[in-house]
Design a protein around this motif. Structure first.
Motif, PDB file in Angstrom:
ATOM      1  N   SER A 177      55.721  79.122 100.203  1.00 53.43           N
ATOM      2  CA  SER A 177      54.864  80.504 100.290  1.00 53.43           C
ATOM      3  C   SER A 177      54.714  80.934  98.772  1.00 53.43           C
ATOM      4  CB  SER A 177      55.521  81.623 101.223  1.00 53.43           C
ATOM      5  OG  SER A 177      56.697  81.615 100.582  1.00 53.43           O
TER       6      SER A 177
ATOM      7  N   TYR B 291      61.916  88.951 113.243  1.00 51.49           N
ATOM      8  CA  TYR B 291      60.337  89.071 112.983  1.00 51.49           C
ATOM      9  C   TYR B 291      59.910  87.899 112.002  1.00 51.49           C
ATOM     10  CZ  TYR B 291      56.585  91.039 110.311  1.00 51.49           C
ATOM     11  OH  TYR B 291      55.382  91.126 109.961  1.00 51.49           O
ATOM     12  N   LEU B 292      60.828  87.486 111.184  1.00 49.94           N
ATOM     13  CA  LEU B 292      60.122  86.254 110.351  1.00 49.94           C
ATOM     14  C   LEU B 292      59.949  85.278 111.229  1.00 49.94           C
ATOM     15  CD1 LEU B 292      62.068  86.730 107.216  1.00 49.94           C
ATOM     16  CD2 LEU B 292      59.772  87.035 107.310  1.00 49.94           C
ATOM     17  N   ARG B 293      60.993  85.023 112.069  1.00 42.58           N
ATOM     18  CA  ARG B 293      61.121  83.660 113.053  1.00 42.58           C
ATOM     19  C   ARG B 293      59.738  83.824 113.800  1.00 42.58           C
ATOM     20  NH1 ARG B 293      66.265  81.462 115.689  1.00 42.58           N
ATOM     21  NH2 ARG B 293      64.728  80.861 117.191  1.00 42.58           N
ATOM     22  N   ARG B 294      59.302  84.934 114.232  1.00 37.92           N
ATOM     23  CA  ARG B 294      58.177  84.994 115.238  1.00 37.92           C
ATOM     24  C   ARG B 294      56.631  84.704 114.236  1.00 37.92           C
ATOM     25  NH1 ARG B 294      57.931  88.517 120.315  1.00 37.92           N
ATOM     26  NH2 ARG B 294      59.688  86.805 120.578  1.00 37.92           N
ATOM     27  N   LYS B 295      56.916  85.198 113.079  1.00 37.38           N
ATOM     28  CA  LYS B 295      55.769  85.052 112.100  1.00 37.38           C
ATOM     29  C   LYS B 295      55.477  83.462 111.844  1.00 37.38           C
ATOM     30  CE  LYS B 295      54.882  86.740 107.958  1.00 37.38           C
ATOM     31  NZ  LYS B 295      55.096  87.399 106.731  1.00 37.38           N
ATOM     32  N   THR B 296      56.488  82.639 111.721  1.00 35.88           N
ATOM     33  CA  THR B 296      56.341  81.422 111.306  1.00 35.88           C
ATOM     34  C   THR B 296      56.353  80.346 112.394  1.00 35.88           C
ATOM     35  OG1 THR B 296      58.733  81.193 110.753  1.00 35.88           O
ATOM     36  CG2 THR B 296      57.607  81.415 108.886  1.00 35.88           C
TER      37      THR B 296
END
Lengths: 489, 148
Positions: free
Chosen positions: A282, A484-489
């Motif tokens: 990223s 949250y980060l897991r959901r995003k990726t």
């Protein structure tokens, strides 16, 4: 005693011939385990624990730690050359390391990974030196309620960090804690969940469980898979100047990220490498190069996994809390020698404590020197067919399991958990939260009981005590953030 | 409403958790429960079993919506290895380390298709190494069958 005095004592202890030998055996075994796909670090450490019954405590600890960080170096070689991760923590290295090998830059990838790992190892060791003593002083102010919160935090993070889906991982953590309670109750001596089996009165041996869930099931899975072709042209070992320019910042970032993620309970080398790869991708100006041989994608994760492997020893040494499976096994190995890791270790056993820390520098130096020159030898080892590898591993695990209590019982425990581990892999259930639960279960119960006695049965103590309150707050934020980060990726 | 998916990972994980939780719940019924001020030996086991059963039920319900399928299991490769790892401990006292190790290796090798000659050679080599190692470390294991 000051840190400097400790470091001096440690250097002398680490450089004693016997310990130097143990360190060499550890890092070489680690590299071997790393190179060979189908044997993980947890398996190797559990296999060698019975041997440590015959060594000194400091030598045993040095060797077991050497396996853990040595494997981070060795795993890279298989990932780069064969496109199969030699180790779970080098999975992401295949993404860019193997494309580099296809372009004839395998040598450069290996050099960058080795140098990055060495740098990360040195920084992580320095962090251990700096943080363990102050942290173990803090430990004196930690009450049973805080310990309970800390153990639950460890389990919660292990669950959220796990690769698979979250809800089943929670189940595994609960199941592990339940299994940890099997045996005689510490307070009343009542038999719990033993079904009248005499051998279970002492509880389920964690080492036998790890051998089964990691060792046996790894073999079963490896036999089902087919191997790909290997790239034999390694090319120049020297990265170009442009490659260095791209790799060095990645090494710094990987080291920082890995050091941080290693300290967190539930963390360690695996999560560090994944996080670093995501970060490099990223941050990169040309993310489209990732997956096609971007050197940052090798340098970052490879530094991060070694940093994470080593800083994960901080909670073990300072607080006596193992953050991952290998640390739990090392805790077990020390207990066999009658030494309890945690606060007070540095004053009670300064030679062991500092000798162990300083040995990591020595071990990393050995790995830096050995890794690249030995590539030729490791390449030959990767070519050894699996039919000649797995029967000896099964045999040595069976001998190891037998020697845990000198009965056939632990062999049976190992086999049962081998089957269970295999089923878990098929069901995509994470074994790590279960092993942590198994280890933390009895400790959690003991501290919960004490906390409840001290608060006269008032469960709000967990939220009103400043330490446990902040641990819980941190835990909630961290879990929410990771989800949250897991959901995003 | 989706249909029941027989190979769902959630379904089988759920069944596994419910089964283990239920057995543990029944088994821990004989232990004193106690109260939160003074937890008895049965307090935490019972609480955890109930949580496990609830999680399992949740997964079973969720399996109607999720689609992840289980990979197939290959019992043919698994059984020899599992047999070997139990066999060693049971056979050690009567056969001694050398013979028990050789047999363990031979049983485990059934998982792969290799020539008998290679398999036997490897088994004897590893058994010898193990026996010499056990002798050198003075492990409390009989090395050869006793003649009583």
């Amino acid at each position: 005693m000051g840190t400097l005095d400790g470091m001096m004592i440690g250097f002398w202890a680490a450089l004693a011939p016997g310990n130097l030998l143990m360190c060499a055996i550890g890092v070489l075994t680690g590299m071997l385990v790393g190179v060979l796909p189908g044997i993980g670090t947890a398996t190797a450490v559990s296999l060698l624990i019975p041997i440590t019954f015959y060594g000194t405590p400091v030598g045993s600890l040095i060797m077991l730690a050497g396996i853990y960080y040595g494997a981070q170096y060795g795993g890279t070689i298989t990932s780069v050359l064969v496109n199969i991760p030699g180790e779970a923590s080098t999975v992401v290295t295949t993404l860019d390391g193997h494309p580099m090998a296809k372009k004839g830059r395998a040598g450069a990838a290996l050099t960058v990974a080795t140098v990055g790992s060495f740098f990360a190892g040195c920084v992580a060791t320095a962090l251990i030196v700096l943080f363990v003593t102050p942290l173990s002083e803090v430990a004196l102010y930690i009450a049973p309620a805080d310990y309970s919160a800390l153990f639950v935090l460890g389990l919660a993070l292990a669950v959220t960090i796990a690769q698979g889906p979250v809800l089943p991982a929670v189940g595994m953590a609960v199941l592990g804690t339940l299994l940890g309670l099997v045996g005689s109750d510490m307070e009343t001596g009542a038999q719990r969940l033993t079904f009248g089996i005499l051998e279970l009165y002492d509880g389920i041996d964690m080492i036998a469980v790890v051998m089964g869930m990691f060792g046996l099931s790894e073999i079963l899975i490896a036999l089902e898979q087919k191997r790909g072709g290997m790239i034999k042209t390694i090319g120049s070992l020297r990265p170009t100047r442009q490659e260095w320019r791209r790799a060095i910042p990645a090494i710094f970032r990987g080291t920082a990220l890995g050091s941080l993620l290693g300290i967190i309970p539930g963390g360690g080398s695996i999560i560090s490498s994944f996080a670093s790869y995501a970060a490099e991708k990223s941050l990169s100006k040309n993310p489209e190069q990732f997956g096609k041989g971007a050197i940052e994608g090798v340098a970052g994760p490879e530094s991060a996994n070694n940093a994470g492997a080593q800083t994960s020893m901080i909670p073990l040494l300072a607080l006596g809390i193992p953050g991952n499976v290998v640390m739990a096994l090392m805790f077990g190995a020390l207990m066999i020698h009658g030494i309890v890791p945690g606060p007070g270790l540095s004053t009670k056993e300064p030679e062991l404590f500092w000798g162990f820390i300083m040995s990591m520098w020595v071990g990393n130096l050995m790995l830096l020197v050995l890794n690249v020159p030995l590539v030729g030898m490791w390449v030959k080892l990767i070519e050894v067919p699996y039919w000649s590898l797995f029967p000896p591993i099964v045999l040595f695990m069976a001998i190891g399991a037998y020697s845990l209590s000198n009965t056939a019982f632990d062999g049976i425990v190992m086999t049962i958990f081998g089957v269970f581990g295999y089923v878990c892999i098929k069901l995509r259930l994470e074994p790590v939260p279960m092993i942590l639960g198994l280890f933390l279960g009895p400790l959690l119960e003991e501290n919960l009981r004490r906390a409840m006695l001290m608060s006269r049965g008032d469960p709000t103590i967990f939220f009103t005590r400043p330490v446990s309150g902040s641990i819980i707050a941190f835990g909630l934020i961290a879990v929410a953030g990771i989800l949250y980060l897991r959901r995003k990726t | 409403m989706k249909t029941l998916h027989m190979r769902s990972t959630d379904l089988w994980s759920g069944i596994l958790f419910v089964a283990i939780g239920a057995v543990a719940l029944v088994a821990s019924a004989q232990n004193v429960m106690g109260m939160i001020l003074q937890m008895g030996p049965g307090y935490l086991p019972r609480a955890l079993s109930i949580i496990l059963v609830c999680l399992g039920l949740g997964l079973i319900i969720r399996s109607f919506w999720t689609k992840t399928s289980m990979e197939s299991m290959q019992l043919k490769t698994a059984i020899p290895i599992l047999t070997a790892s139990v066999f060693f401990g049971l056979a050690l006292q009567s056969l001694g380390l050398f013979l028990a190790a050789t047999c363990t290796m031979l049983i485990a090798s059934l998982s792969a298709n290799t020539s008998l000659k290679k398999t036997v050679a490897l088994a004897i080599a590893c058994a010898t190494i193990a026996t010499v190692g056990a002798y050198a470390l003075d492990l409390s294991m009989p090395l050869f069958p006793s003649i009583h």
